[in-house]
Design a protein around this motif. Structure first.
Motif, PDB file in Angstrom:
ATOM      1  N   PHE A 233       0.826  -1.212   0.000  1.00 33.02           N
ATOM      2  CA  PHE A 233       0.000   0.000   0.000  1.00 33.02           C
ATOM      3  C   PHE A 233       0.860   1.261   0.000  1.00 33.02           C
ATOM      4  O   PHE A 233       0.525   2.256  -0.645  1.00 33.02           O
ATOM      5  CB  PHE A 233      -0.948  -0.006   1.210  1.00 33.02           C
ATOM      6  CG  PHE A 233      -1.962  -1.103   1.166  1.00 33.02           C
ATOM      7  CD1 PHE A 233      -3.182  -0.909   0.511  1.00 33.02           C
ATOM      8  CD2 PHE A 233      -1.712  -2.338   1.730  1.00 33.02           C
ATOM      9  CE1 PHE A 233      -4.122  -1.924   0.447  1.00 33.02           C
ATOM     10  CE2 PHE A 233      -2.636  -3.361   1.666  1.00 33.02           C
ATOM     11  CZ  PHE A 233      -3.845  -3.166   1.031  1.00 33.02           C
ATOM     12  N   ARG A 236       2.341   1.628  -3.416  1.00 40.75           N
ATOM     13  CA  ARG A 236       1.332   2.169  -4.335  1.00 40.75           C
ATOM     14  C   ARG A 236       1.267   3.688  -4.211  1.00 40.75           C
ATOM     15  O   ARG A 236       1.300   4.411  -5.213  1.00 40.75           O
ATOM     16  CB  ARG A 236      -0.038   1.562  -4.033  1.00 40.75           C
ATOM     17  CG  ARG A 236      -1.144   2.133  -4.904  1.00 40.75           C
ATOM     18  CD  ARG A 236      -2.504   1.553  -4.591  1.00 40.75           C
ATOM     19  NE  ARG A 236      -2.972   1.925  -3.253  1.00 40.75           N
ATOM     20  CZ  ARG A 236      -4.196   1.712  -2.802  1.00 40.75           C
ATOM     21  NH1 ARG A 236      -5.082   1.119  -3.573  1.00 40.75           N
ATOM     22  NH2 ARG A 236      -4.529   2.059  -1.587  1.00 40.75           N
ATOM     23  N   GLN A 237       1.197   4.170  -2.968  1.00 41.22           N
ATOM     24  CA  GLN A 237       1.062   5.608  -2.755  1.00 41.22           C
ATOM     25  C   GLN A 237       2.297   6.354  -3.264  1.00 41.22           C
ATOM     26  O   GLN A 237       2.185   7.355  -3.981  1.00 41.22           O
ATOM     27  CB  GLN A 237       0.864   5.894  -1.257  1.00 41.22           C
ATOM     28  CG  GLN A 237       0.583   7.353  -0.942  1.00 41.22           C
ATOM     29  CD  GLN A 237      -0.773   7.804  -1.444  1.00 41.22           C
ATOM     30  OE1 GLN A 237      -1.781   7.169  -1.194  1.00 41.22           O
ATOM     31  NE2 GLN A 237      -0.791   8.895  -2.206  1.00 41.22           N
ATOM     32  N   SER A 248      -5.801   5.046  -7.205  1.00 44.76           N
ATOM     33  CA  SER A 248      -6.766   3.956  -7.364  1.00 44.76           C
ATOM     34  C   SER A 248      -6.547   3.175  -8.660  1.00 44.76           C
ATOM     35  O   SER A 248      -7.060   2.077  -8.809  1.00 44.76           O
ATOM     36  CB  SER A 248      -8.187   4.510  -7.340  1.00 44.76           C
ATOM     37  OG  SER A 248      -8.385   5.339  -8.476  1.00 44.76           O
ATOM     38  N   GLN A 458      -2.169   1.583  10.961  1.00 44.85           N
ATOM     39  CA  GLN A 458      -3.415   1.338  10.230  1.00 44.85           C
ATOM     40  C   GLN A 458      -3.469  -0.100   9.710  1.00 44.85           C
ATOM     41  O   GLN A 458      -2.525  -0.581   9.083  1.00 44.85           O
ATOM     42  CB  GLN A 458      -3.523   2.305   9.057  1.00 44.85           C
ATOM     43  CG  GLN A 458      -3.601   3.764   9.473  1.00 44.85           C
ATOM     44  CD  GLN A 458      -3.848   4.642   8.278  1.00 44.85           C
ATOM     45  OE1 GLN A 458      -4.914   4.584   7.662  1.00 44.85           O
ATOM     46  NE2 GLN A 458      -2.878   5.464   7.938  1.00 44.85           N
ATOM     47  N   CYS A 460      -6.238  -3.390   8.279  1.00 46.29           N
ATOM     48  CA  CYS A 460      -7.537  -3.762   7.738  1.00 46.29           C
ATOM     49  C   CYS A 460      -7.526  -5.256   7.424  1.00 46.29           C
ATOM     50  O   CYS A 460      -6.563  -5.749   6.839  1.00 46.29           O
ATOM     51  CB  CYS A 460      -7.756  -2.954   6.446  1.00 46.29           C
ATOM     52  SG  CYS A 460      -9.327  -3.213   5.666  1.00 46.29           S
ATOM     53  N   THR A 509      -3.453  -4.541  -3.247  1.00 46.34           N
ATOM     54  CA  THR A 509      -3.949  -3.217  -2.839  1.00 46.34           C
ATOM     55  C   THR A 509      -5.347  -2.894  -3.364  1.00 46.34           C
ATOM     56  O   THR A 509      -5.966  -1.942  -2.891  1.00 46.34           O
ATOM     57  CB  THR A 509      -3.001  -2.099  -3.303  1.00 46.34           C
ATOM     58  OG1 THR A 509      -2.878  -2.158  -4.726  1.00 46.34           O
ATOM     59  CG2 THR A 509      -1.637  -2.232  -2.658  1.00 46.34           C
ATOM     60  N   GLY A 513      -8.651  -2.714   2.157  1.00 42.77           N
ATOM     61  CA  GLY A 513      -8.364  -1.336   2.542  1.00 42.77           C
ATOM     62  C   GLY A 513      -6.904  -1.150   2.905  1.00 42.77           C
ATOM     63  O   GLY A 513      -6.148  -2.108   3.041  1.00 42.77           O
ATOM     64  N   TYR A 514      -6.537   0.089   3.100  1.00 40.59           N
ATOM     65  CA  TYR A 514      -5.139   0.454   3.341  1.00 40.59           C
ATOM     66  C   TYR A 514      -4.565  -0.243   4.567  1.00 40.59           C
ATOM     67  O   TYR A 514      -5.215  -0.360   5.602  1.00 40.59           O
ATOM     68  CB  TYR A 514      -5.029   1.968   3.536  1.00 40.59           C
ATOM     69  CG  TYR A 514      -3.623   2.424   3.834  1.00 40.59           C
ATOM     70  CD1 TYR A 514      -2.733   2.686   2.801  1.00 40.59           C
ATOM     71  CD2 TYR A 514      -3.182   2.576   5.150  1.00 40.59           C
ATOM     72  CE1 TYR A 514      -1.432   3.079   3.070  1.00 40.59           C
ATOM     73  CE2 TYR A 514      -1.883   2.965   5.430  1.00 40.59           C
ATOM     74  CZ  TYR A 514      -1.014   3.219   4.386  1.00 40.59           C
ATOM     75  OH  TYR A 514       0.267   3.601   4.666  1.00 40.59           O
ATOM     76  N   ASN A 515      -3.343  -0.695   4.435  1.00 45.53           N
ATOM     77  CA  ASN A 515      -2.580  -1.222   5.568  1.00 45.53           C
ATOM     78  C   ASN A 515      -1.200  -0.592   5.576  1.00 45.53           C
ATOM     79  O   ASN A 515      -0.557  -0.469   4.530  1.00 45.53           O
ATOM     80  CB  ASN A 515      -2.400  -2.740   5.445  1.00 45.53           C
ATOM     81  CG  ASN A 515      -3.595  -3.516   5.967  1.00 45.53           C
ATOM     82  OD1 ASN A 515      -3.638  -3.921   7.114  1.00 45.53           O
ATOM     83  ND2 ASN A 515      -4.582  -3.703   5.099  1.00 45.53           N
ATOM     84  N   ASP A 516      -0.731  -0.233   6.752  1.00 48.31           N
ATOM     85  CA  ASP A 516       0.665   0.166   6.865  1.00 48.31           C
ATOM     86  C   ASP A 516       1.549  -1.033   6.557  1.00 48.31           C
ATOM     87  O   ASP A 516       1.079  -2.161   6.441  1.00 48.31           O
ATOM     88  CB  ASP A 516       0.954   0.696   8.279  1.00 48.31           C
ATOM     89  CG  ASP A 516       0.435   2.119   8.474  1.00 48.31           C
ATOM     90  OD1 ASP A 516       0.413   2.882   7.490  1.00 48.31           O
ATOM     91  OD2 ASP A 516       0.052   2.472   9.609  1.00 48.31           O
ATOM     92  N   GLU A 598     -11.502  -2.605  10.368  1.00 53.06           N
ATOM     93  CA  GLU A 598     -10.475  -1.625  10.054  1.00 53.06           C
ATOM     94  C   GLU A 598     -10.222  -0.845  11.330  1.00 53.06           C
ATOM     95  O   GLU A 598     -11.164  -0.467  12.026  1.00 53.06           O
ATOM     96  CB  GLU A 598     -10.872  -0.711   8.891  1.00 53.06           C
ATOM     97  CG  GLU A 598     -12.052   0.198   9.139  1.00 53.06           C
ATOM     98  CD  GLU A 598     -13.400  -0.514   9.025  1.00 53.06           C
ATOM     99  OE1 GLU A 598     -13.550  -1.298   8.097  1.00 53.06           O
ATOM    100  OE2 GLU A 598     -14.255  -0.262   9.889  1.00 53.06           O
TER     101      GLU A 598
END
Lengths: 754, 160
Positions: A233, A236-237, A248, A458, A460, A509, A513-516, A598
């Motif tokens: 994740f 991706r960012q 996305s 974070q 999920c 991803t 949902g987002y995960n650290d 989450e």
């Protein structure tokens, strides 16, 4: 449903057992797919051209001949990765590290890249790229880089954290400070003071799998990245930010990961692979060579650390102070700050002060390496603590026990501790048979402590119950060393079903949902928290379904031992319903059954360890062998003890390598002299004894099963434990890591000369 | 570049392939034959992640040219299990948690297989030196040595 993460003591059926890991068969048959084991139709081979200079202005790059070579489909330079950071210095630093803009900042810095139909064409194309450099003065040593006459790497770096703010740029990016009390008053009360300078050299995480990815940018603006990473994740960012993609539209799938240890939390060539694919219009596979891994990815800081500790004759430390100078590569991080925070974390101190200096140098950008920055600080502090104990005539363990932090102590970096494991690990060391075992000729014993914060973050998780009553959990934390097993165990425990009925998978991803990232020893801690929460949500659904099946109130149904049970006098004759019973009827009671969670996993319990090390030093060659080694560490709760032991053993051996042998060796020209496993020698099987482990379990009050992170702390004590053992073996204090044969011989010769 | 035609035996099967003169056995296995169990950790023979067995000897397949395998017998990790039955070494590696990330595991298994063929009852020191050419960064080797000891005991037991 509100999730209560607090610890509750309970009888456990699955947690704490040692079942076979779910990914075992894939990995022993060669079927597991790592970063380089994936291919796409029409895929090209990507290769990167790197600077041979430690510091050079890039005057001109001519790619025309490479572009003209048959089989070359794209050539990219910084011009193809334009700056979209909008003034954000951290983002710009990542971009500049992926592809140099105006200057090459270290030997190995990427300056251009090609995508071609095969490896030999790509290699030939690199040779056709003309780069004109203006070589600049360079600096790699941390103390030299801080000097007033040092060449300044970056004219925009003005030291932050000092008053008044400097008016001239320097290589010192940041000053940080931690502590409490009055150290000067404390030193005035001391009967004995030790004051020393310590140095550690730069090391590499040394994961066996080089960075590898397959990037595919489609004509419709969507993109895919298959990559070995600790954080899909985050990749991706970062990749989307650097390339100007819509987050996305980029789907990142993490492969099996062949070791990371922090080095795969940062992007390296992945944005370059995406840029090549975007330009070529075809998928691009980019795999680093081992030489590239050493020259251009992930080393630690090199450090120079001053320590001053004072104590009374009774062993009470009255004051402790450290000044820590850490290299960060060409771009500032928070490496010195982490070192300053962790320095004295093991101790309960009235007066303590630490100052960190973050220093930019012409070395590769520093990356996290297992409890980043803590091992070097621990080497310095635990060496000084050992020497001080010796000087006041106290046993090294007793001295530490007397000063150890405990529940309610104010830590040297600020927070007040809850229940912690430093005291118990020291007591365990004191009574461990290793501590009283006889030593042979030329042998010495050392011990040391270590600390790491641990992290939550974070998280999920999706939990789905199949029609047969088996369960799948989709997690977003990459499995670096057995977390699919530990997360399955915890899910099984929470639902009350067998481990074999749970399957954990790492989702991509676009599926979750987002995960650290898997960093900060958070994989099992945080994803288990979310898995427990998801399981409790699923149990609520199953109770409701049971209520429908029985046509009674959900309030009359409890969940126990993996079954819905009706309670109350009127329902006694209802046979309990298993997960499989309820799942089989799901189609008639409301459809598929799932639980989701989450959350931000707060309350990662801090972690402490104590290590004992015996070495044998050959006084003629300075060669050192570790002959016995024991790791004692608090796990909170060992979910799968085999893999907890594995974390302890692996971290200890990485630390042993750092202590005895591993270092980046630079020539006068600023070029890395040993970018390969032959000359950068990590420990091999024949170097080592068995690594004994003792798991202590002091429950983390902020996790339902008491779990703390276990992955990182084990690399913190070894540098000092080994150095203290060597010092005790040869009766000369060692101040410079690694304590390689030349350094030990030099110390012995200096002692002989008096 | 003119390709070279090579006939060899891999995991007991006759295999023919074309390769370039500068292609290694590792390149051939991974890129031409789809046998990706051997891993490239260094490409210079230092890490052992690409270990295979050639005519009974452990080799780093990154140091063997594809063309050199003409007429040889190659064993790779893909041929280690018999159908669904894992080799005792494979089973013991899982049982002893002798792998974490697993990237080095195929190489260790090939090296350990050659060790046990030569020394069915190896001492700990023999195990450690036979496996010294295979790097593992995760485990500290403790559980790997124990897994090999466990497999050796089981294989000796099976023979008597």
């Amino acid at each position: 449903m509100t999730f209560d993460p607090s610890y509750k003591e309970q009888g456990l059926k699955s947690v704490g057992t040692r079942p076979l890991r779910p990914d075992g068969v894939d990995k022993v048959t060669g079927r597991a797919r790592y970063g380089a084991d994936f291919n796409m139709p029409g895929q090209l081979v990507g290769r990167v051209l790197r600077s041979p200079h430690a510091h050079a202005r890039i005057v001109r790059i001519d790619t025309s001949q490479a572009e003209a070579l048959k089989g070359v489909k794209a050539v990219v330079t910084a011009a193809d990765l334009p700056d979209q950071s909008n003034g954000d210095a951290a983002t710009f630093a990542v971009l500049d590290n992926c592809m140099a803009r105006k200057k090459a900042m270290y030997d190995g810095h990427a300056v251009a890249a090609v995508a071609a139909i095969d490896a030999s064409v790509a290699k030939a194309a690199l040779k056709l790229i003309v780069v004109e450099y203006e070589v600049l003065p360079h600096v790699v040593d941390v103390d030299v880089a801080m000097a007033a006459d040092a060449p300044v790497l970056d004219e925009t770096v003005f030291t932050t954290g000092v008053e008044p703010a400097p008016k001239t740029p320097s290589n010192v990016a940041n000053r940080s400070e931690f502590g409490h009390g009055d150290v000067e008053a404390g030193f005035a009360k001391a009967d004995m003071i030790v004051e020393r300078n310590y140095k550690t050299e730069q090391t590499h995480q040394g994961y066996i799998e080089p960075h590898a990815c397959v990037a595919n940018c489609n004509s419709d603006g969507t993109a895919d990245l298959w990559v070995c990473t600790q954080g899909p994740f985050v990749y991706r960012q970062v990749c989307a930010d650097l390339l100007g993609l819509d987050v996305s539209k980029l789907r990142v799938t993490s492969s099996e990961i062949g070791g990371g240890f922090g080095g795969k939390t940062h992007v390296w060539a992945e944005p370059v692979a995406l840029a090549l694919s975007r330009k070529a219009g075809r998928p691009v596979k980019l795999v680093m060579t081992r030489e590239e891994v050493f020259r251009a990815s992930g080393p630690t800081s090199a450090t120079s650390i001053d320590v001053k500790i004072g104590a009374k004759k009774d062993g009470t430390i009255t004051a402790a102070e450290a000044t820590l100078r850490y290299t960060s590569g060409p771009y500032a991080g928070m490496w010195a700050e982490l070192g300053a925070m962790t320095s004295f974390a093991c101790y309960d101190l009235e007066n303590v002060k630490t100052v960190g200096w973050e220093v930019v140098v012409n070395r590769p950008k520093v990356a996290a390496y297992r409890a980043p920055s803590a091992p070097m600080a621990a080497f310095a502090i635990e060496s000084a603590v050992d020497e001080l104990a010796h000087k006041i005539g106290m046993d090294a363990v007793d001295f530490r026990i007397k000063n150890a932090a405990s529940d309610g102590s104010k830590s040297s970096y600020g927070p007040v501790y809850g229940p912690i494991g430093i005291g118990p690990t020291l007591e365990a060391a004191k009574s461990h048979p290793h501590m009283s075992a006889p030593l042979g000729e030329n042998q010495g014993r050392g011990m040391a402590c270590g600390f790491w914060f641990n992290f939550g973050g974070q998280t999920c998780v999706d939990l789905n119950i199949g029609a047969d009553g088996t369960v799948t959990i989709a997690v977003g934390t990459v499995d670096v060393g057995g977390s699919r097993a530990s997360l399955s165990l915890i899910t099984a425990e929470e639902l009350g079903i067998p481990y074999e009925n749970v399957k954990a998978i790492v989702a991509d991803t676009s599926s979750l949902g987002y995960n650290d990232m898997t960093d900060g020893s958070r994989g099992t801690f945080s994803s288990s928290m979310a898995a427990i929460s998801a399981a409790r949500n699923a149990i609520q659904v199953m109770r409701e379904r049971a209520a429908t099946m029985w046509d009674i109130s959900v309030d009359d149904i409890i969940w126990e031992d993996g079954h819905a049970k009706a309670v109350g006098a009127t329902h006694d004759n209802l046979a309990p319903l298993s997960v499989a019973d309820i799942a089989a009827e799901a189609g008639n009671t409301g459809g598929p059954i799932a639980g989701h969670s989450e959350l931000v996993a707060d309350g990662a319990g801090v972690s402490f360890g104590t290590h004992i090390c015996d070495v044998e030093v050959d006084p003629e060659t300075g060669s050192t062998r570790v002959v016995r080694y024991t790791v004692i560490q608090d796990a909170g709760k060992a979910v799968h003890p085999d893999y907890v032991e594995g974390q302890y053993q692996g971290g200890a051996v990485q630390g042993i390598g750092w202590a005895l042998n591993e270092e980046y060796v630079y020539g006068a020209d600023g070029r890395l002299q040993n970018p390969g496993f032959l000359d950068y020698r990590i420990p091999v099987c024949s170097d080592l004894p068995m690594i004994d482990t003792q798991i202590l379990e002091i429950p983390n009050p902020n996790h339902p099963y008491g779990v703390r992170g276990v992955g990182e702390t084990s690399i913190v004590p070894p540098l000092a434990a080994v150095a203290n053992a060597v010092s005790n073996a040869v009766d000369v204090r060692m101040f410079h890591i690694p304590v390689s044969p030349p350094r030990i011989l030099a110390a012995l010769n200096a002692q002989a000369k008096g | 570049m003119t390709s070279i035609a090579v006939s060899t035996t891999i995991n007991g099967d006759d295999v023919e392939f074309l390769c370039n003169a500068d292609e290694t056995l590792l390149d051939v296995l991974r890129n031409r034959l789809g046998l990706m169990g051997a891993k490239e950790g260094c490409g210079t023979g230092d890490c052992g992640a690409c270990s295979t067995i050639m005519d009974g000897r452990v080799v780093c397949s990154c140091l063997v040219l594809g063309a050199e395998t003409q007429g040889r017998e190659i064993e790779t990790i893909e041929g280690m299990s018999e159908g669904q039955d894992l080799h005792p070494l494979q089973a013991k590696f899982i049982e002893h948690a002798a792998l974490q990330c697993g990237i080095c595991t195929p190489g260790f298994l090939m090296a350990a297989k050659a060790l046990l063929a030569a020394h069915p009852d190896p001492s700990e020191e023999e195990i450690r030196f036979w496996l010294a050419g295979n790097l593992c960064r995760c485990t500290g080797y403790d559980k790997i040595v124990r897994a090999v000891q466990g497999a050796a005991a089981e294989m000796r037991g099976a023979k008597t």
